[in-house]
Design an enzyme around this catalytic site. Structure first.
Site, PDB file in Angstrom:
ATOM      1  CG  HIS A 122      -2.051   0.914   1.200  1.00 60.42           C
ATOM      2  ND1 HIS A 122      -2.200   1.947   2.110  1.00 60.42           N
ATOM      3  CD2 HIS A 122      -3.112   1.014   0.363  1.00 60.42           C
ATOM      4  CE1 HIS A 122      -3.300   2.619   1.850  1.00 60.42           C
ATOM      5  NE2 HIS A 122      -3.871   2.087   0.794  1.00 60.42           N
ATOM      6  CE  LYS A 124      -1.237   4.830  -1.713  1.00 56.96           C
ATOM      7  NZ  LYS A 124      -1.917   4.281  -0.529  1.00 56.96           N
ATOM      8  CG  ASP A 129      18.815  11.592 -10.420  1.00 52.13           C
ATOM      9  OD1 ASP A 129      18.800  10.478 -10.965  1.00 52.13           O
ATOM     10  OD2 ASP A 129      18.726  12.664 -11.046  1.00 52.13           O
ATOM     11  CG  HIS A 297      -7.335   8.425  -0.340  1.00 51.37           C
ATOM     12  ND1 HIS A 297      -6.013   8.310  -0.724  1.00 51.37           N
ATOM     13  CD2 HIS A 297      -7.838   7.171  -0.383  1.00 51.37           C
ATOM     14  CE1 HIS A 297      -5.729   7.050  -0.980  1.00 51.37           C
ATOM     15  NE2 HIS A 297      -6.812   6.331  -0.789  1.00 51.37           N
ATOM     16  CE  LYS A 299      -4.120   6.826   2.773  1.00 50.48           C
ATOM     17  NZ  LYS A 299      -5.536   6.644   2.870  1.00 50.48           N
ATOM     18  CG  ASP A 304       1.497  19.694  21.724  1.00 51.78           C
ATOM     19  OD1 ASP A 304       0.284  19.962  21.900  1.00 51.78           O
ATOM     20  OD2 ASP A 304       2.139  18.959  22.487  1.00 51.78           O
TER      21      ASP A 304
END
Length: 408
Positions: A122, A124, A129, A297, A299, A304
């Site tokens: 899952h 991404k 380079d 979608h 996350k 603080d």
């Protein structure tokens, strides 16, 4: 140094001297990622859950193809469930140009359906380079662009420069070279990356071996250390008892705890599961908001003025117990302030506050049945994963005329 600045473990060091730029939705993410790919001189390492053959997917295709044709090493890993298959006209030019494309958990389908849907790749991640990295929740699909319509997703990613990129680079190199759930990655960078800013950052993956609870533990450590303010914005919110207990205790000691969840979900069960928890959260003084403009979608979270996270991991059983995930944790006041400003604007403009009066009153049997329901929902993915099945592996794709796929 505050508790939020200390390492979660010796295996996940905080790196100093980085820059981090928050990218909101595909409108910000795709131009930045594609520009980095276009500028690549040596190497492109990419992992993604979803790569669709739509306007965004074809644009990524074109840029990776051009990079490979000018001699750049291009390595790609996609998930076999999230990216269900590629047409020959999409796949063959990439392979013939030298792009090495691997598919995680490449399994045959039965009647067009993949039966084993757990333990997905899952993550991404994009590293170019060895100098620039991207991490977040945004896939290569048109539904991350506003003009897609009501189903367009609200999401976040981060562009990174500095020594932390060496950790991400070494991790992706290891993941691409191995096949599995718990590949033996250690944060021992093989390249040197110059400092680029003042942010202290930790890269933290989750697997099903030695780091099975890594992301959840870092979340909970930050929640327990919170002093004034804590906001979680997560698409799929259904954590375990310990996580919920930490949130409730934070609110009861005076921390302002705010939760943003989906109000217009892409998967209806996500909202149903979150709503099971509303009374439990509201009774502890936690503020709950449903994002209602389009599917949420993201996350992300902040605590603080000094700690935040962006990544691929939801706060649900699949992400916390089964999926292969990766989050970045950032210790930088300017970045936290940017994330706070954006999330608070989201609440003001597009969220519906949940109050205690809107939560249905419990029936007399529910105090007994709800804990059982919670336990079953929370543990179902883990139980299902124990069914007999071969361990997930990656398949290296070959041009049609070559034998394949080869297991790696």
């Amino acid at each position: 140094m505050s508790a939020l600045g200390r390492p979660a473990s010796a295996a996940a060091p905080w790196r100093a001297g980085n820059s981090a730029r928050l990218l909101e939705n595909g409108e910000a993410y795709f131009p930045a990622a594609f520009a980095a790919i276009d500028a690549a001189a040596r190497e492109i390492l990419l992992e993604t859950f979803i790569w669709f053959e739509d306007e965004v997917g074809w644009e990524l295709h074109r840029r990776l193809l051009e990079a490979a044709q000018r001699g750049v090493r291009v390595e790609v890993l996609v998930d076999g469930y999230g990216s269900p298959g590629f047409t020959p006209q999409f796949l063959q030019p990439l392979l013939e140009a030298g792009v090495r494309l691997r598919v995680f958990d490449h399994r045959p389908r039965r009647f067009g359906v993949r039966l084993h849907v757990f333990r997905r790749m899952h993550r991404k991640l994009l590293v170019v380079d060895g100098r620039r990295a991207f991490i977040g929740g945004i896939n290569y699909a048109a539904d991350h662009l506003a003009h897609y319509g009501p189903g367009a997703k609200q999401d976040y990613a981060v562009e990174l420069e500095g020594p932390i990129v060496a950790d991400v680079h070494s991790f992706v190199e290891c993941a691409l070279a191995t096949h599995g759930i718990g590949h033996p990655w250690r944060p021992q960078p093989k390249i040197e990356v110059p400092q680029a800013g003042d942010a202290r950052i930790m890269f933290l993956p989750r697997d099903n071996d030695h780091r099975s609870t890594s992301i959840e533990h870092e979340y909970r450590r930050a929640i327990r250390a919170a002093r004034r303010e804590l906001m979680l914005a997560n698409a799929y919110f259904f954590p375990g008892y310990g996580f919920l207990r930490d949130l409730r205790q934070a609110a009861r000691r005076g921390v302002r705890v705010t939760l943003i969840v989906q109000g217009e979900p892409d998967t209806p069960i996500a909202l149903t599961a979150a709503r099971v928890l509303y009374a439990h959260l509201l009774d502890a003084g936690i503020s709950v908001h449903e994002y209602c403009e389009r599917p949420f979608h993201g996350k992300v979270a902040y605590v603080d003025d000094e700690w935040c996270t962006v990544g691929s991991s939801n706060l649900d059983p699949l992400s916390l117990s089964l999926n292969l995930e990766a989050n970045i944790f950032i210790h930088d006041r300017a970045f936290v302030d940017d994330l706070r400003t954006r999330l608070q604007a989201l609440i003001r403009q597009h969220c519906r506050a949940v109050d205690r009066a809107s939560v249905p009153r419990q029936r007399f049997w529910q105090p007994l049945t709800r804990p059982l329901l919670f336990h079953c929902l929370r543990r179902f993915p883990d139980w299902a994963s124990r069914l007999p099945a071969p361990p997930p592996r990656t398949a290296l794709m070959h041009p049609p005329e070559a034998p394949g796929p080869e297991k790696s």
